[in-house]
Design a protein around this motif. Sequence first.
Motif, PDB file in Angstrom:
ATOM      1  N   TRP A 174      46.894  33.998 -13.321  1.00  0.00           N
ATOM      2  CA  TRP A 174      46.135  35.196 -13.675  1.00  0.00           C
ATOM      3  C   TRP A 174      45.089  34.958 -14.764  1.00  0.00           C
ATOM      4  N   TYR A 175      45.476  34.227 -15.803  1.00  0.00           N
ATOM      5  CA  TYR A 175      44.542  34.082 -16.923  1.00  0.00           C
ATOM      6  C   TYR A 175      43.476  33.017 -16.682  1.00  0.00           C
ATOM      7  N   LEU A 176      43.885  31.811 -16.311  1.00  0.00           N
ATOM      8  CA  LEU A 176      42.922  30.705 -16.238  1.00  0.00           C
ATOM      9  C   LEU A 176      41.755  30.980 -15.289  1.00  0.00           C
ATOM     10  N   PRO A 177      41.974  31.617 -14.136  1.00  0.00           N
ATOM     11  CA  PRO A 177      40.809  31.905 -13.285  1.00  0.00           C
ATOM     12  C   PRO A 177      39.761  32.793 -13.954  1.00  0.00           C
ATOM     13  N   THR A 178      40.173  33.656 -14.883  1.00  0.00           N
ATOM     14  CA  THR A 178      39.211  34.558 -15.526  1.00  0.00           C
ATOM     15  C   THR A 178      38.356  33.848 -16.569  1.00  0.00           C
ATOM     16  N   VAL A 179      38.781  32.655 -17.002  1.00  0.00           N
ATOM     17  CA  VAL A 179      37.997  31.917 -18.009  1.00  0.00           C
ATOM     18  C   VAL A 179      37.400  30.646 -17.410  1.00  0.00           C
ATOM     19  N   GLY A 180      37.358  30.594 -16.083  1.00  0.00           N
ATOM     20  CA  GLY A 180      36.677  29.500 -15.408  1.00  0.00           C
ATOM     21  C   GLY A 180      37.416  28.189 -15.349  1.00  0.00           C
ATOM     22  N   VAL A 181      38.746  28.220 -15.471  1.00  0.00           N
ATOM     23  CA  VAL A 181      39.545  26.992 -15.421  1.00  0.00           C
ATOM     24  C   VAL A 181      40.276  26.915 -14.087  1.00  0.00           C
ATOM     25  N   THR A 182      40.086  25.823 -13.385  1.00  0.00           N
ATOM     26  CA  THR A 182      40.773  25.581 -12.116  1.00  0.00           C
ATOM     27  C   THR A 182      41.850  24.524 -12.329  1.00  0.00           C
ATOM     28  N   VAL A 183      43.041  24.804 -11.857  1.00  0.00           N
ATOM     29  CA  VAL A 183      44.161  23.868 -11.981  1.00  0.00           C
ATOM     30  C   VAL A 183      44.497  23.359 -10.586  1.00  0.00           C
ATOM     31  N   GLY A 184      44.245  22.074 -10.350  1.00  0.00           N
ATOM     32  CA  GLY A 184      44.541  21.475  -9.063  1.00  0.00           C
ATOM     33  C   GLY A 184      46.018  21.200  -8.881  1.00  0.00           C
ATOM     34  N   ALA A 200      52.332  18.749 -12.811  1.00  0.00           N
ATOM     35  CA  ALA A 200      52.625  18.227 -14.149  1.00  0.00           C
ATOM     36  C   ALA A 200      53.043  19.342 -15.100  1.00  0.00           C
ATOM     37  N   TYR A 201      52.397  20.483 -14.968  1.00  0.00           N
ATOM     38  CA  TYR A 201      52.739  21.649 -15.781  1.00  0.00           C
ATOM     39  C   TYR A 201      54.214  22.016 -15.565  1.00  0.00           C
ATOM     40  N   GLY A 202      54.620  22.111 -14.311  1.00  0.00           N
ATOM     41  CA  GLY A 202      55.998  22.461 -14.006  1.00  0.00           C
ATOM     42  C   GLY A 202      56.988  21.420 -14.481  1.00  0.00           C
ATOM     43  N   GLU A 203      56.665  20.157 -14.318  1.00  0.00           N
ATOM     44  CA  GLU A 203      57.577  19.095 -14.743  1.00  0.00           C
ATOM     45  C   GLU A 203      57.789  19.116 -16.246  1.00  0.00           C
ATOM     46  N   ARG A 204      56.738  19.356 -16.985  1.00  0.00           N
ATOM     47  CA  ARG A 204      56.860  19.380 -18.445  1.00  0.00           C
ATOM     48  C   ARG A 204      57.665  20.590 -18.914  1.00  0.00           C
ATOM     49  N   TRP A 205      57.477  21.706 -18.249  1.00  0.00           N
ATOM     50  CA  TRP A 205      58.275  22.868 -18.614  1.00  0.00           C
ATOM     51  C   TRP A 205      59.753  22.631 -18.311  1.00  0.00           C
ATOM     52  N   ARG A 206      60.052  22.103 -17.152  1.00  0.00           N
ATOM     53  CA  ARG A 206      61.457  21.907 -16.794  1.00  0.00           C
ATOM     54  C   ARG A 206      62.160  20.967 -17.779  1.00  0.00           C
ATOM     55  N   ALA A 207      61.468  19.940 -18.210  1.00  0.00           N
ATOM     56  CA  ALA A 207      62.053  19.038 -19.199  1.00  0.00           C
ATOM     57  C   ALA A 207      62.325  19.779 -20.509  1.00  0.00           C
ATOM     58  N   ALA A 208      61.406  20.664 -20.881  1.00  0.00           N
ATOM     59  CA  ALA A 208      61.582  21.418 -22.121  1.00  0.00           C
ATOM     60  C   ALA A 208      62.709  22.447 -21.993  1.00  0.00           C
ATOM     61  N   PHE A 209      62.830  23.088 -20.838  1.00  0.00           N
ATOM     62  CA  PHE A 209      63.858  24.112 -20.673  1.00  0.00           C
ATOM     63  C   PHE A 209      65.258  23.538 -20.888  1.00  0.00           C
ATOM     64  N   ALA A 210      65.480  22.316 -20.477  1.00  0.00           N
ATOM     65  CA  ALA A 210      66.794  21.709 -20.673  1.00  0.00           C
ATOM     66  C   ALA A 210      67.151  21.678 -22.158  1.00  0.00           C
ATOM     67  N   ASP A 219      49.807  18.545 -25.055  1.00  0.00           N
ATOM     68  CA  ASP A 219      48.815  17.647 -24.449  1.00  0.00           C
ATOM     69  C   ASP A 219      48.253  18.235 -23.161  1.00  0.00           C
ATOM     70  N   TRP A 220      49.121  18.863 -22.362  1.00  0.00           N
ATOM     71  CA  TRP A 220      48.663  19.461 -21.099  1.00  0.00           C
ATOM     72  C   TRP A 220      47.661  20.570 -21.392  1.00  0.00           C
ATOM     73  N   LEU A 221      47.991  21.434 -22.336  1.00  0.00           N
ATOM     74  CA  LEU A 221      47.099  22.541 -22.663  1.00  0.00           C
ATOM     75  C   LEU A 221      45.773  22.033 -23.228  1.00  0.00           C
ATOM     76  N   ASP A 222      45.840  21.018 -24.090  1.00  0.00           N
ATOM     77  CA  ASP A 222      44.604  20.485 -24.673  1.00  0.00           C
ATOM     78  C   ASP A 222      43.704  19.880 -23.602  1.00  0.00           C
ATOM     79  N   ASP A 223      44.323  19.297 -22.585  1.00  0.00           N
ATOM     80  CA  ASP A 223      43.563  18.668 -21.512  1.00  0.00           C
ATOM     81  C   ASP A 223      43.012  19.708 -20.521  1.00  0.00           C
ATOM     82  N   ALA A 224      43.845  20.693 -20.196  1.00  0.00           N
ATOM     83  CA  ALA A 224      43.476  21.640 -19.135  1.00  0.00           C
ATOM     84  C   ALA A 224      42.718  22.862 -19.644  1.00  0.00           C
ATOM     85  N   VAL A 225      42.999  23.277 -20.880  1.00  0.00           N
ATOM     86  CA  VAL A 225      42.428  24.532 -21.387  1.00  0.00           C
ATOM     87  C   VAL A 225      41.729  24.247 -22.717  1.00  0.00           C
ATOM     88  N   PRO A 226      40.475  23.814 -22.677  1.00  0.00           N
ATOM     89  CA  PRO A 226      39.755  23.529 -23.922  1.00  0.00           C
ATOM     90  C   PRO A 226      39.602  24.783 -24.769  1.00  0.00           C
TER      91      PRO A 226
END
Length: 338
Positions: free
Chosen positions: A153-163, A169-179, A318-325
């Motif tokens: 919802w948010y990233l498309p409104t600020v011109g960010v496309t996530v392939g 990678a986003y999901g993998e990093r979250w799952r590791a953190a949730f543990a 790191d993911w946020l810094d790379d994907a969402v300047p």
Amino acid sequence: MTGSGREREIARFLAGAGWGGAAVAPLAADASFRRYLRVRRGAETAVLMDAPPEREPIAPYAAIARHLRVLGFAAPDIAAADEAAGLLLMEDLGDHTFTRLLEGGADEAALYELAIDTLVALHRLDPAAAIPPGLARYSDDLLLAEAHHLLDWYLPTVGVTVGPARRTAYGERWRAAFARARQVPETLVLRDFHVDNLMRLGGRDGVAACGLVDFQDAVAGPASYDFVSLVEDARRDVPPALARSLRDRYLAAFPGLDADAFERSCAILGAQRHCKVIGIFTRLSRRDGKDGYLGHIARVWRLLEAAVAHPALGAMRDWLDDAVPARARAVPGPEAAA
């Protein structure tokens, strides 16, 4: 159902509940599809929840309200319910939300300490008693689905496309953190525990004075979630010194709790919640035309950036810094609404 048809349905429901002919007036807006009405007959009042049953079923609210009351907490008493119609009549806890009291100059520390003491009382219960049988768990899948609101919802409104690769990678990093976020006790998570949903009830002492509303999405999950929902509020700034004091107050109640594990869990679930909220506030504008929530997004970004500064979230930072300047961490304008 048309407006007039819905009013007839409400009149029928109230008559069946013994409130026929009572005056009905709007009470509060909601970020969901629910609306709340105050019902009045003479000096007596009650609150009517009007919820489209296909979107906002009332059964979870009624079940959790009854459960909390059995546990000794100040959830509203349920007077009548019609699940098929999406109508619920309940005790009127008044107008003194913590938010309104704070806006009126009430003692901020005292209100927040009452909220913390309420969480402490809930979290001291044996999980077998605190968590209703069959209650859904705050699974990794659910946590991740919520975190994806940022991407969807948010990233498309600020011109960010996530392939696809970056999304994976986003999901993998979250799952590791949730543990690591689960290295604290599990309890009943009310899920929207913040000052908008807490009431100061007159004539009551201790946690009985803390009225609870908006808990229909409750799940079984980490004890840190509701704490961070309170002290890292999307809608108002909590002074850092007060937040530290509240953390100390909570931890003092649980001397056996690993403070580092609790801090880590708060950081991870705080970051997850902030990603969710940024996405939801954007969705409320784009999908539902509720632009007022956009004004909170800058605050939530600050909270998210502070949360991912925790060492346990280095990969997510790191993911946020790379994907969402930085230039993309902006507030979407109402003109973005579809």
